[in-house]
Design a protein around this motif. Structure first.
Motif, PDB file in Angstrom:
ATOM      1  N   ILE A  49      31.576  46.969  46.909  1.00 55.02           N
ATOM      2  CA  ILE A  49      31.996  45.366  46.829  1.00 55.02           C
ATOM      3  C   ILE A  49      31.470  45.060  45.345  1.00 55.02           C
ATOM      4  O   ILE A  49      30.364  45.242  44.969  1.00 55.02           O
ATOM      5  N   LEU A  50      32.325  44.437  44.621  1.00 51.66           N
ATOM      6  CA  LEU A  50      32.256  44.158  43.042  1.00 51.66           C
ATOM      7  C   LEU A  50      31.543  42.616  43.205  1.00 51.66           C
ATOM      8  O   LEU A  50      30.625  42.569  42.684  1.00 51.66           O
ATOM      9  N   LEU A  51      32.299  41.663  43.806  1.00 55.36           N
ATOM     10  CA  LEU A  51      32.191  40.418  43.671  1.00 55.36           C
ATOM     11  C   LEU A  51      32.202  39.650  45.131  1.00 55.36           C
ATOM     12  O   LEU A  51      32.384  40.334  46.171  1.00 55.36           O
ATOM     13  N   PRO A  52      31.251  38.471  45.087  1.00 55.66           N
ATOM     14  CA  PRO A  52      31.168  37.859  46.357  1.00 55.66           C
ATOM     15  C   PRO A  52      32.476  37.198  47.098  1.00 55.66           C
ATOM     16  O   PRO A  52      32.765  37.665  48.214  1.00 55.66           O
ATOM     17  N   SER A  53      33.131  36.821  46.103  1.00 55.41           N
ATOM     18  CA  SER A  53      34.633  36.171  46.715  1.00 55.41           C
ATOM     19  C   SER A  53      35.544  35.912  45.636  1.00 55.41           C
ATOM     20  O   SER A  53      35.184  36.092  44.261  1.00 55.41           O
ATOM     21  N   PRO A  54      36.820  35.782  45.813  1.00 56.97           N
ATOM     22  CA  PRO A  54      37.824  35.437  44.469  1.00 56.97           C
ATOM     23  C   PRO A  54      37.249  34.305  44.015  1.00 56.97           C
ATOM     24  O   PRO A  54      36.899  33.247  44.382  1.00 56.97           O
ATOM     25  N   LEU A  55      37.657  34.483  42.569  1.00 59.52           N
ATOM     26  CA  LEU A  55      37.198  33.369  41.651  1.00 59.52           C
ATOM     27  C   LEU A  55      38.268  32.287  41.449  1.00 59.52           C
ATOM     28  O   LEU A  55      37.993  31.126  40.795  1.00 59.52           O
ATOM     29  N   GLY A  56      39.394  32.338  41.975  1.00 58.34           N
ATOM     30  CA  GLY A  56      40.610  31.453  41.874  1.00 58.34           C
ATOM     31  C   GLY A  56      40.315  30.395  43.051  1.00 58.34           C
ATOM     32  O   GLY A  56      39.384  30.149  43.710  1.00 58.34           O
ATOM     33  N   ASN A  57      41.609  29.515  43.211  1.00 62.01           N
ATOM     34  CA  ASN A  57      41.628  28.467  44.466  1.00 62.01           C
ATOM     35  C   ASN A  57      41.728  29.326  45.655  1.00 62.01           C
ATOM     36  O   ASN A  57      41.825  30.669  45.560  1.00 62.01           O
ATOM     37  N   THR A  58      41.668  28.482  46.660  1.00 61.25           N
ATOM     38  CA  THR A  58      41.803  29.155  47.939  1.00 61.25           C
ATOM     39  C   THR A  58      43.011  29.727  48.238  1.00 61.25           C
ATOM     40  O   THR A  58      43.207  30.535  49.040  1.00 61.25           O
ATOM     41  N   ASP A  59      44.186  29.366  47.211  1.00 64.28           N
ATOM     42  CA  ASP A  59      45.397  30.158  47.741  1.00 64.28           C
ATOM     43  C   ASP A  59      45.526  31.391  46.600  1.00 64.28           C
ATOM     44  O   ASP A  59      46.678  32.021  46.732  1.00 64.28           O
ATOM     45  N   PHE A  60      44.523  31.595  46.074  1.00 65.01           N
ATOM     46  CA  PHE A  60      44.311  32.917  45.119  1.00 65.01           C
ATOM     47  C   PHE A  60      44.660  34.365  45.971  1.00 65.01           C
ATOM     48  O   PHE A  60      44.134  34.608  47.050  1.00 65.01           O
ATOM     49  N   GLN A  61      45.529  34.966  45.516  1.00 64.15           N
ATOM     50  CA  GLN A  61      46.130  36.226  46.027  1.00 64.15           C
ATOM     51  C   GLN A  61      45.632  37.594  45.142  1.00 64.15           C
ATOM     52  O   GLN A  61      46.236  37.593  44.092  1.00 64.15           O
ATOM     53  N   SER A  62      44.519  38.164  45.475  1.00 66.08           N
ATOM     54  CA  SER A  62      44.134  39.269  44.650  1.00 66.08           C
ATOM     55  C   SER A  62      44.928  40.398  44.930  1.00 66.08           C
ATOM     56  O   SER A  62      45.295  40.675  45.901  1.00 66.08           O
ATOM     57  N   GLU A  63      45.210  41.370  44.086  1.00 63.46           N
ATOM     58  CA  GLU A  63      45.821  42.689  43.762  1.00 63.46           C
ATOM     59  C   GLU A  63      44.754  43.706  44.639  1.00 63.46           C
ATOM     60  O   GLU A  63      45.213  44.645  45.146  1.00 63.46           O
TER      61      GLU A  63
END
Length: 455
Positions: A49-63
């Motif tokens: 694991i690199l990071l705790p959670s996505p840094l964008g908003n709640t709708d952020f979809q990471s690749e």
């Protein structure tokens, strides 16, 4: 005697497997490692694991949702249940999340490892998964292993050597180092000429293509590099003219230099500076991408020379690597137990440091003064007398790579200048976290240094 296949789990990835002669291993600094094993089903998996959670908003979809604790751990659990495991019988081992190297207030404020650990514990508790062992935090990088055959886990510091206290390493001496410099296959002259053309801003697209076309091997490898995610993504590039039209002359030049550096770094065998195959080159690419991003965001340097400087800052390590490999336990001891800097450790074990070796190569190959200064001072930015802001950018990129991508490059960069440089660039912890999040993880793939082990 069983033949056990080792598989390194790259940053932001996970693997699962059923009972078989293999083991998963992750090299962890600030990152968090989680191993899950079901002794009843004889199956398990590991996530890096690199990071705790996505840094964008709640709708952020990471690749790459698997690089976050909040989204990656549920994916791992789901994959394990698909192969027959149950949350009632899964057992967990957690490691990593360290404050690697000297700790700054930025590290304490971000607390990336600590927050990832908290999220992991919460998810495991909600799923009813028992934690058998947890060794997180601290100040040193470690490795986490999971034996898929037995379910046995192991957590060990990367500095573990087993040599007797007081034992001394023989020093090879400057003559041996200089002989290595003379015998190394250099960066291709075509790449060096293109680099000088760009640094002097005296070129045309036709000039670049003409120079590159004279080296068929470099041309072919450059086209391969142009088609990686780093430069083009989904666009198919089949000729140098296509590369110029689709990428632009600057990105083409970057691909030429990156290709040449990969070839140069590929000369080393099992690496002393890296815990994974190809680690030094991956570190160089990561530092290059971060340096380019920092230059764009801060305006402290032009992105092209920043990328090149990040890519080339550690070229001296290729010279010293084979010598470091011979005296690896002594080198690790001075870095870990004696807490010396990388340059002090190299001088003690080899009588030579990688900055000095890199400067010799830079002068031999006709690098610009600014690029040579980066190679000389990327550990000591206070000593820079030429283009100090470019040196500071590479210092910061190097520091980030060492902290968040442990295993690519065994190093100790002090944090003495970190906070003043961050403040000078008007950056903060959240902006640095975004840069880390944006790194192309597909390029930063760890491979085992030896492939397999016998036990």
């Amino acid at each position: 005697m069983n033949h056990i296949q080792s598989e390194y789990i790259p940053t932001g990835r996970f693997r699962v497997g059923k009972q078989s002669p293999q083991k998963f291993q992750a090299i962890l600094g600030s990152c968090l490692g989680l191993a899950l094993y079901d002794p009843k089903r004889k199956a398990g998996g590991m996530i890096h694991i690199l990071l705790p959670s996505p840094l964008g908003n709640t709708d952020f979809q990471s690749e790459s949702p698997e690089k976050y604790a909040s989204t990656g751990i549920p994916m791992l659990i789901n994959e394990l249940t698909h192969i027959g495991c149950t949350t009632q019988t899964l057992k967990a081992t957690i490691a990593g999340g360290a404050l690697v190297g000297p700790v700054s207030s930025m590290d304490l404020g971000l607390d990336i490892g600590g927050r990832s650990t908290d999220i992991a514990r919460r998810i495991l508790k909600e799923q009813g998964i028992e934690i058998l062992r947890s060794e997180t935090g601290g100040f040193f990088a470690c490795t986490l292993e999971l034996n898929i055959m037995t379910g046995e886990t192991k957590i060990a510091p990367v500095w573990e050597t087993g040599i007797a206290p007081g034992a001394m390493a023989p020093i090879p001496g400057p003559e041996a180092i200089m002989a290595t410099i003379d015998n190394l296959q250099p960066i291709p002259q075509t790449a060096l000429k293109i680099l000088r053309m760009f640094n002097q801003d005296s070129y045309s697209v036709d000039d670049v293509i003409q120079e590159l076309s004279q080296d068929q091997v470099l041309s072919a490898r450059t086209l391969q590099m142009c088609n990686t995610v780093l430069f083009s993504g989904t666009i198919k590039i089949e000729s140098l003219k296509d590369a110029v039209m689709m990428l632009g002359k600057e990105r083409l030049a970057k691909s030429v230099i990156t290709t040449a550096i990969e070839s140069y770094f590929n000369q080393i065998g099992p690496s002393g500076y890296s815990l994974c195959k190809g680690g030094l080159f991956s570190h160089a690419v990561g530092a290059a991408c971060l340096s380019e991003r920092l230059a764009k965001e801060t305006g402290f340097a032009h992105p092209w020379p920043a990328y090149t400087a990040g890519l080339l800052h550690d070229i001296g390590k290729v010279v010293l690597d084979q010598h470091i490999s011979e005296f690896l336990p002594f080198f690790y001891r001075t870095l870990g137990n004696e807490k010396q800097s990388i340059l002090q450790s190299e001088e003690k074990v080899l009588g030579f440091d990688h900055c000095r070796a890199g400067v010799i190569l830079a002068e031999k190959w006709g690098f610009s003064d600014a690029l040579t200064e980066v190679i000389r001072c990327h550990h000591t930015p206070e000593d820079a007398k030429v283009d100090s802001q470019l040196v500071e950018i590479v210092y910061l990129a190097d520091r980030i790579m060492e902290k968040f991508f442990a295993g690519f490059d065994i190093d100790n960069i002090d944090a003495l200048h970190l906070e003043p440089i961050i403040k000078k660039m008007n950056l903060d912890g959240s902006s640095l976290a975004r840069y880390i999040d944006d790194l192309p993880l597909d390029l930063l793939i760890q491979e085992p240094p030896y492939g397999t082990t016998n036990t």
